[in-house]
Design a protein around this motif. Structure first.
Motif, PDB file in Angstrom:
ATOM      1  N   ALA A   1       0.343  -1.382   0.023  1.00 22.36           N
ATOM      2  CA  ALA A   1       0.158  -0.409  -0.129  1.00 22.36           C
ATOM      3  C   ALA A   1       0.822   1.225   0.158  1.00 22.36           C
ATOM      4  CB  ALA A   1      -0.956  -0.027   1.195  1.00 22.36           C
ATOM      5  N   ILE A   2       0.194   2.015  -0.385  1.00 23.12           N
ATOM      6  CA  ILE A   2       0.834   4.094  -0.643  1.00 23.12           C
ATOM      7  C   ILE A   2      -0.462   4.321  -0.462  1.00 23.12           C
ATOM      8  CG2 ILE A   2       2.207   5.127  -2.448  1.00 23.12           C
ATOM      9  CD1 ILE A   2       3.914   3.049  -3.373  1.00 23.12           C
ATOM     10  N   GLY A   3      -0.003   5.416   0.538  1.00 23.10           N
ATOM     11  CA  GLY A   3      -1.042   6.810   1.007  1.00 23.10           C
ATOM     12  C   GLY A   3      -1.565   7.200  -0.412  1.00 23.10           C
ATOM     13  N   GLY A   4      -2.971   7.804  -0.664  1.00 18.33           N
ATOM     14  CA  GLY A   4      -3.130   7.960  -1.532  1.00 18.33           C
ATOM     15  C   GLY A   4      -3.188   7.902  -2.770  1.00 18.33           C
ATOM     16  N   ALA A   5      -2.884   6.218  -2.899  1.00 23.41           N
ATOM     17  CA  ALA A   5      -2.977   5.889  -4.705  1.00 23.41           C
ATOM     18  C   ALA A   5      -4.188   5.861  -4.662  1.00 23.41           C
ATOM     19  CB  ALA A   5      -2.035   4.309  -4.132  1.00 23.41           C
ATOM     20  N   GLY A   6      -4.941   5.449  -6.218  1.00 25.06           N
ATOM     21  CA  GLY A   6      -6.077   5.616  -6.463  1.00 25.06           C
ATOM     22  C   GLY A   6      -6.268   3.878  -7.520  1.00 25.06           C
TER      23      GLY A   6
ATOM     24  N   ASN B   1       0.813   6.932  -8.377  1.00 22.31           N
ATOM     25  CA  ASN B   1       0.759   5.613  -7.753  1.00 22.31           C
ATOM     26  C   ASN B   1      -0.766   5.471  -8.114  1.00 22.31           C
ATOM     27  OD1 ASN B   1       3.109   5.333  -6.038  1.00 22.31           O
ATOM     28  ND2 ASN B   1       2.180   7.371  -4.666  1.00 22.31           N
ATOM     29  N   TYR B   2      -0.696   4.168  -8.516  1.00 25.63           N
ATOM     30  CA  TYR B   2      -2.225   3.219  -8.969  1.00 25.63           C
ATOM     31  C   TYR B   2      -1.634   2.043  -9.408  1.00 25.63           C
ATOM     32  CZ  TYR B   2       0.024   4.356 -13.828  1.00 25.63           C
ATOM     33  OH  TYR B   2       1.228   4.085 -14.792  1.00 25.63           O
ATOM     34  N   TYR B   3      -3.260   2.066  -9.140  1.00 27.31           N
ATOM     35  CA  TYR B   3      -3.575   0.768  -9.787  1.00 27.31           C
ATOM     36  C   TYR B   3      -3.496  -0.319 -11.434  1.00 27.31           C
ATOM     37  CZ  TYR B   3      -3.295  -0.686  -4.329  1.00 27.31           C
ATOM     38  OH  TYR B   3      -2.390  -0.360  -3.677  1.00 27.31           O
ATOM     39  N   LEU B   4      -4.898   0.614 -11.789  1.00 28.04           N
ATOM     40  CA  LEU B   4      -5.103   0.429 -13.493  1.00 28.04           C
ATOM     41  C   LEU B   4      -4.647   1.575 -13.553  1.00 28.04           C
ATOM     42  CD1 LEU B   4      -8.572  -1.341 -12.786  1.00 28.04           C
ATOM     43  CD2 LEU B   4      -6.076  -2.695 -13.752  1.00 28.04           C
TER      44      LEU B   4
ATOM     45  N   ILE C   1       1.156   0.555 -12.054  1.00 31.35           N
ATOM     46  CA  ILE C   1       2.396   0.549 -11.508  1.00 31.35           C
ATOM     47  C   ILE C   1       1.968  -0.153 -10.253  1.00 31.35           C
ATOM     48  CG2 ILE C   1       2.020   2.857 -10.275  1.00 31.35           C
ATOM     49  CD1 ILE C   1       5.754   2.818 -10.216  1.00 31.35           C
ATOM     50  N   LEU C   2       1.044   0.433  -9.146  1.00 34.09           N
ATOM     51  CA  LEU C   2       1.312  -0.629  -7.865  1.00 34.09           C
ATOM     52  C   LEU C   2       0.383  -2.118  -8.510  1.00 34.09           C
ATOM     53  CD1 LEU C   2       0.012   2.270  -6.134  1.00 34.09           C
ATOM     54  CD2 LEU C   2       1.869   0.941  -6.139  1.00 34.09           C
TER      55      LEU C   2
ATOM     56  N   LYS D   1      -0.392 -15.486   2.329  1.00 30.27           N
ATOM     57  CA  LYS D   1      -1.540 -16.607   2.035  1.00 30.27           C
ATOM     58  C   LYS D   1      -2.883 -16.337   1.504  1.00 30.27           C
ATOM     59  CE  LYS D   1       0.828 -20.013   3.924  1.00 30.27           C
ATOM     60  NZ  LYS D   1       1.455 -21.815   2.852  1.00 30.27           N
ATOM     61  N   PHE D   2      -3.288 -14.630   1.315  1.00 24.61           N
ATOM     62  CA  PHE D   2      -4.086 -14.430   1.271  1.00 24.61           C
ATOM     63  C   PHE D   2      -3.379 -12.724   1.216  1.00 24.61           C
ATOM     64  CE2 PHE D   2      -4.152 -14.405   5.552  1.00 24.61           C
ATOM     65  CZ  PHE D   2      -5.232 -13.530   6.203  1.00 24.61           C
ATOM     66  N   LEU D   3      -4.679 -12.163   0.083  1.00 27.47           N
ATOM     67  CA  LEU D   3      -4.466 -11.067  -0.493  1.00 27.47           C
ATOM     68  C   LEU D   3      -5.565 -10.264   0.237  1.00 27.47           C
ATOM     69  CD1 LEU D   3      -3.590  -9.014  -2.419  1.00 27.47           C
ATOM     70  CD2 LEU D   3      -5.637  -9.367  -4.115  1.00 27.47           C
ATOM     71  N   VAL D   4      -4.691  -8.894   1.087  1.00 26.97           N
ATOM     72  CA  VAL D   4      -6.017  -8.241   1.840  1.00 26.97           C
ATOM     73  C   VAL D   4      -5.770  -6.584   1.202  1.00 26.97           C
ATOM     74  CG1 VAL D   4      -5.884  -6.725   3.945  1.00 26.97           C
ATOM     75  CG2 VAL D   4      -5.039  -8.804   4.018  1.00 26.97           C
ATOM     76  N   VAL D   5      -6.977  -6.166   1.086  1.00 25.92           N
ATOM     77  CA  VAL D   5      -7.379  -5.110   0.274  1.00 25.92           C
ATOM     78  C   VAL D   5      -8.374  -3.832   1.001  1.00 25.92           C
ATOM     79  CG1 VAL D   5      -8.582  -4.204  -2.155  1.00 25.92           C
ATOM     80  CG2 VAL D   5      -7.298  -5.704  -2.218  1.00 25.92           C
ATOM     81  N   ASN D   6      -7.439  -2.459   0.689  1.00 24.56           N
ATOM     82  CA  ASN D   6      -8.602  -1.733   1.702  1.00 24.56           C
ATOM     83  C   ASN D   6      -8.322   0.217   0.468  1.00 24.56           C
ATOM     84  OD1 ASN D   6      -8.035   0.790   4.325  1.00 24.56           O
ATOM     85  ND2 ASN D   6      -9.886   0.097   3.504  1.00 24.56           N
ATOM     86  N   ILE D   7      -9.560  -0.165   0.226  1.00 27.57           N
ATOM     87  CA  ILE D   7      -8.704   1.545  -0.699  1.00 27.57           C
ATOM     88  C   ILE D   7      -9.341   2.585  -0.356  1.00 27.57           C
ATOM     89  CG2 ILE D   7      -9.507   2.325  -3.165  1.00 27.57           C
ATOM     90  CD1 ILE D   7      -6.957   0.357  -3.494  1.00 27.57           C
TER      91      ILE D   7
END
Length: 283
Positions: free
Chosen positions: A7-12, A21-24, A33-34, A50-56
């Motif tokens: 995670a990076i603060g403020g990522a979109g 900093n963005y995922y798509l 890039i993320l 073991k698993f992915l944790v996501v909080n956008i």
């Protein structure tokens, strides 16, 4: 086992909302890039993850609910398809300690998580965080993020949920109690709940975090005069006025900026889990 922070603060989610900093990419299908970095990091560490944790967060607040949901699903699936991971734990939005956020946006983010978990068997929601202390409640100026004590409280909840969904044996509560229904008589609402592994809850009086609206929309909200424990599985809510028809009763709606974490419903299980966010409708 390892935890790897991607995670990076403020990522979109989308490039258009944070072009650093963005995922798509803005086409909604190409890894940003993320996402690329996350796939590389997960593959480098290997099966210790073991698993992915996501909080956008709020960077994509201008997006419609449909685009926010599509973007979430797209970048998460890119990570899953590019690695050995199969299960996702979504951390729901908590509360703010100021009212600069949007009820509509916060509710949109919550509902997207609920829909993704309902529609995809490998997507799961961890317990709510509105009983966790925020940074600016302990001297900082951050009104959005939980503080260290809050993370210490929340981290075991997320890990326990993740271990359960990958098939490990986890004893005790995982989700917390949930609302199962509501009835109304004049200005009195009775909400019923079903426990996870707890048998009762606190507080018994001055309960906070309920909101009541006319059914099917949020244009008319009813002031709550009181919310109290009636039994181990029921809460009585007294409104200031009698609705003309059915109402939607929410727990954990929107920004929740004026909610006292000491007054949210928490069960008496060893894990002390808050009542799940959700909505029930009276007949």
């Amino acid at each position: 086992n390892f935890v790897s922070n991607g995670a990076i603060g403020g990522a979109g989610i989308y490039y258009r909302n944070n072009n650093t900093n963005y995922y798509l990419e803005d086409d909604g299908v190409t890894a940003g890039i993320l996402t690329t970095q996350a796939i590389e990091r997960i593959n480098a560490i290997g099966t210790a993850l073991k698993f992915l944790v996501v909080n956008i967060g709020e960077t994509d607040s201008a997006e419609t609910k449909a685009l926010f949901k599509a973007g979430q699903k797209a970048f998460i699936d890119l990570i899953l398809n590019g690695t050995h991971l199969t299960q996702v734990v979504l951390i729901p939005h908590g509360r703010r300690t100021n009212n600069s956020g949007s009820d509509a946006n916060y509710q949109k983010w919550l509902e997207v998580y609920q829909e993704l978990a309902s529609e995809n068997s490998n997507y799961h929601i961890s317990p709510a965080t509105y009983d966790c202390a925020m940074e600016d409640e302990t001297g900082a100026t951050d009104s959005v993020h939980i503080n260290n004590a809050g993370h210490i409280k929340n981290a075991p909840r997320v890990i326990r949920k993740g271990l359960d969904v990958i098939g490990e044996t986890v004893t005790g509560g995982l989700d917390g109690a949930a609302m199962t229904g509501a009835t109304i008589a004049t200005a009195t609402i009775t909400v019923t709940i079903a426990h996870d592994t707890g048998t009762d809850f606190t507080p018994t009086t001055a309960i906070e975090n309920f909101r009541v609206f006319d059914t099917g929309g949020v244009s008319t909200e009813y002031t709550i005069n009181s919310a109290v424990r009636a039994s181990a599985t029921t809460i009585t809510i007294e409104l200031s006025a009698t609705p003309s028809g059915s109402v939607d009763v929410y727990y954990g709606y929107g920004v929740m900026y004026d909610v006292d974490p000491a007054q949210v419903i928490v069960d008496n299980s060893t894990q002390a889990l808050p009542l799940q966010q959700g909505v029930v409708t009276t007949p």
